[in-house]
Design an enzyme around this catalytic site. Structure first.
Site, mmCIF file in Angstrom:
data_model
loop_
_atom_site.group_PDB
_atom_site.id
_atom_site.type_symbol
_atom_site.label_atom_id
_atom_site.label_comp_id
_atom_site.label_asym_id
_atom_site.label_seq_id
_atom_site.Cartn_x
_atom_site.Cartn_y
_atom_site.Cartn_z
ATOM 1 N N GLY A 40 0.847 -1.202 0.000
ATOM 2 C CA GLY A 40 0.000 0.000 0.000
ATOM 3 C C GLY A 40 0.879 1.248 0.000
ATOM 4 N N THR A 58 -3.655 -2.367 8.445
ATOM 5 C CA THR A 58 -4.933 -2.042 7.790
ATOM 6 C C THR A 58 -6.093 -2.405 8.711
ATOM 7 O OG1 THR A 58 -3.968 -2.399 5.626
ATOM 8 C CG2 THR A 58 -6.361 -2.554 5.758
ATOM 9 N N MET A 63 -1.114 2.126 15.984
ATOM 10 C CA MET A 63 0.319 1.890 16.194
ATOM 11 C C MET A 63 0.944 2.933 17.121
ATOM 12 S SD MET A 63 0.466 -0.715 14.275
ATOM 13 C CE MET A 63 2.202 -1.094 14.295
ATOM 14 N N HIS A 97 -12.575 11.022 12.607
ATOM 15 C CA HIS A 97 -11.534 10.816 11.589
ATOM 16 C C HIS A 97 -11.854 11.618 10.323
ATOM 17 C CE1 HIS A 97 -10.200 7.316 13.984
ATOM 18 N NE2 HIS A 97 -9.050 7.511 13.374
ATOM 19 N N HIS A 98 -10.865 11.712 9.463
ATOM 20 C CA HIS A 98 -10.964 12.403 8.170
ATOM 21 C C HIS A 98 -12.052 11.806 7.272
ATOM 22 C CE1 HIS A 98 -8.729 8.934 6.562
ATOM 23 N NE2 HIS A 98 -8.059 9.009 7.702
ATOM 24 N N LYS A 143 -11.860 8.205 5.438
ATOM 25 C CA LYS A 143 -11.849 6.904 6.132
ATOM 26 C C LYS A 143 -13.108 6.100 5.802
ATOM 27 C CE LYS A 143 -11.035 4.749 10.618
ATOM 28 N NZ LYS A 143 -10.016 3.829 10.093
ATOM 29 N N GLY A 193 -11.051 1.088 13.995
ATOM 30 C CA GLY A 193 -10.498 -0.094 14.653
ATOM 31 C C GLY A 193 -10.035 0.242 16.063
ATOM 32 N N THR A 194 -9.549 1.464 16.255
ATOM 33 C CA THR A 194 -9.085 1.883 17.587
ATOM 34 C C THR A 194 -10.255 1.990 18.564
ATOM 35 O OG1 THR A 194 -7.307 3.104 16.548
ATOM 36 C CG2 THR A 194 -7.835 3.698 18.825
HETATM 37 N N1 LIG Z 1 -3.099 0.708 12.616
HETATM 38 C C1 LIG Z 1 -2.944 2.035 12.564
HETATM 39 O O1 LIG Z 1 -2.353 2.659 13.467
HETATM 40 C C2 LIG Z 1 -3.503 2.810 11.410
HETATM 41 C C3 LIG Z 1 -3.247 4.188 11.298
HETATM 42 C C4 LIG Z 1 -3.687 4.862 10.159
HETATM 43 C C5 LIG Z 1 -4.374 4.167 9.178
HETATM 44 N N2 LIG Z 1 -4.639 2.833 9.337
HETATM 45 C C6 LIG Z 1 -5.323 2.053 8.307
HETATM 46 O O2 LIG Z 1 -4.408 1.833 7.230
HETATM 47 C C7 LIG Z 1 -5.146 1.684 6.019
HETATM 48 C C8 LIG Z 1 -4.574 2.625 4.952
HETATM 49 O O3 LIG Z 1 -4.834 3.977 5.301
HETATM 50 P P1 LIG Z 1 -4.485 5.175 4.283
HETATM 51 O O4 LIG Z 1 -5.013 6.415 4.915
HETATM 52 O O5 LIG Z 1 -3.042 5.107 3.900
HETATM 53 O O6 LIG Z 1 -5.397 4.775 3.023
HETATM 54 P P2 LIG Z 1 -5.139 5.097 1.483
HETATM 55 O O7 LIG Z 1 -6.436 4.814 0.785
HETATM 56 O O8 LIG Z 1 -4.502 6.432 1.321
HETATM 57 O O9 LIG Z 1 -4.053 3.999 1.022
HETATM 58 C C9 LIG Z 1 -4.342 2.645 0.748
HETATM 59 C C10 LIG Z 1 -3.398 2.198 -0.357
HETATM 60 O O10 LIG Z 1 -3.585 0.790 -0.569
HETATM 61 C C11 LIG Z 1 -3.491 0.594 -1.965
HETATM 62 N N3 LIG Z 1 -4.044 -0.680 -2.412
HETATM 63 C C12 LIG Z 1 -5.330 -0.981 -2.767
HETATM 64 N N4 LIG Z 1 -5.413 -2.247 -3.211
HETATM 65 C C13 LIG Z 1 -4.160 -2.773 -3.136
HETATM 66 C C14 LIG Z 1 -3.616 -4.029 -3.453
HETATM 67 N N5 LIG Z 1 -4.371 -5.025 -3.942
HETATM 68 N N6 LIG Z 1 -2.290 -4.244 -3.259
HETATM 69 C C15 LIG Z 1 -1.497 -3.251 -2.759
HETATM 70 N N7 LIG Z 1 -1.967 -2.009 -2.445
HETATM 71 C C16 LIG Z 1 -3.283 -1.780 -2.623
HETATM 72 C C17 LIG Z 1 -4.248 1.788 -2.544
HETATM 73 O O11 LIG Z 1 -3.998 1.962 -3.947
HETATM 74 C C18 LIG Z 1 -3.676 2.906 -1.696
HETATM 75 O O12 LIG Z 1 -2.482 3.435 -2.250
HETATM 76 C C19 LIG Z 1 -6.618 1.941 6.382
HETATM 77 O O13 LIG Z 1 -7.245 0.695 6.631
HETATM 78 C C20 LIG Z 1 -6.515 2.737 7.677
HETATM 79 O O14 LIG Z 1 -7.666 2.623 8.487
HETATM 80 C C21 LIG Z 1 -4.198 2.144 10.419
#
Ligand SMILES: NC(=O)c1ccc[n+]([C@@H]2O[C@H](COP(=O)([O-])OP(=O)(O)OC[C@H]3O[C@@H](n4cnc5c(N)ncnc54)[C@H](O)[C@@H]3O)[C@@H](O)[C@H]2O)c1
Length: 254
Positions: free
Chosen positions: A8, A89, A115, A146-147, A150, A156-157
């Site tokens: 991603g 994710t 995280m 959140h923004h 989302k 999830g948090t």
């Molecule tokens: N655990 C944490 O602390 C935490 C913090 C922030 C965000 N998140 C989560 O992380 C995820 C991503 O957030 P974001 O804001 O970067 O979203 P985003 O939509 O900006 O990025 C997601 C990326 O995944 C890519 N993607 C889609 N299908 C794919 C595939 N088959 N293979 C590889 N890449 C693929 C998309 O093209 C995009 O670039 C979300 O689920 C969000 O809720 C988790």
């Protein structure tokens, strides 16, 4: 040195991880993966591919910030290779969560809905507060913001915080996401979880303990996504060389 592949990589968090890694001298991003139609030049200094088959770089750990539907392909790869994976994710289905657990018998997997250091400390604090305050009549609700981009709600948090409270209360609490169809007083044995979406809010969580004539609110506010990116990078360093198993940020911060 820990060599990382970002799954991603072209997303908001993927780019953030790549930027934060530049400030750490014991970790290197060697490659990224994203969708075929989302591979514009990131100018990060590492290649971004559309599938694991095309990756030629050697790497130690995968950091995943993608979308829930993409997780199945990632999990197939982790199961096949045993590569360590920091899985960030959110919005995974019950089946996907069960599969993560199953695969962690063959590969080291670290999964955390959040995280950041602050939220992971908060998970312990709300447990402590729930144990003391629930029996004294305090009701417990969670509100998260959140923004607008989302896709999953509640966060999830927020669920992880509700789970922490519920665990402290012997798992007797029901979760309520919508009170709009109910015309009744609020039962004590439930946790309301509400989501607000808008603008560019990086993440705000309020855990509200409401008693008779007094309220205690625990608040965590993310002022930038760097807290998640740095947490994921520290988790990748932690996971490098670990035995198969399911880990969490609590293990990294212990
Ligand atoms: N655990 C944490 O602390 C935490 C913090 C922030 C965000 N998140 C989560 O992380 C995820 C991503 O957030 P974001 O804001 O970067 O979203 P985003 O939509 O900006 O990025 C997601 C990326 O995944 C890519 N993607 C889609 N299908 C794919 C595939 N088959 N293979 C590889 N890449 C693929 C998309 O093209 C995009 O670039 C979300 O689920 C969000 O809720 C988790």
């Amino acid at each position: 040195m820990t060599k990382v592949l970002i799954f991603g990589a072209m997303g908001v968090m993927g780019r953030n991880v790549a930027n934060c890694a530049k400030a750490m001298d014991d970790i290197e991003i060697v490659a990224g993966l994203d969708r075929e139609d989302h591979l514009d030049d990131p100018a990060f200094g590492f290649p971004v591919y559309s599938s694991f088959d095309k990756v030629t770089e050697d790497f130690d750990v995968i950091i995943d910030f993608s979308v829930a539907p993409a997780i199945n392909g990632l999990l197939d790869y982790v199961e096949k290779t045993g590569k360590p994976c920091v899985q960030c994710t959110t919005g995974l289905s019950e089946e996907q969560l069960a599969r993560v657990k199953e695969i962690s018998k063959k590969a080291p997997v670290l999964r955390s809905a959040n995280m950041s250091i602050g939220v992971n400390l908060l998970l312990s604090l709300v447990k402590e507060a729930a144990k003391k305050l629930y029996e004294k009549g305090f009701d417990i609700d969670i509100v998260e913001q959140h923004h607008r981009r989302k896709a999953d709600a509640p966060s999830g948090t927020a669920i992880a915080l509700a789970d922490a409270v519920n665990e402290a209360l012997d798992n007797k609490m029901a979760y309520v996401y919508d009170r709009s169809n109910r015309r009744e007083a609020r039962p004590h044995d439930e946790i309301g979880v509400s989501a607000v979406r808008g603008g560019t809010i990086a993440g705000v969580h309020d855990i509200i303990f409401a008693g008779e004539d007094e309220v205690i609110t625990f608040n965590h506010t993310a002022y930038s996504r760097n807290i998640f990116a740095n947490g994921a990078l520290n988790a990748a360093k932690f996971l490098n060389g670990k035995a198969a198993g399911l880990y969490s940020m609590q293990d990294v911060l212990a």
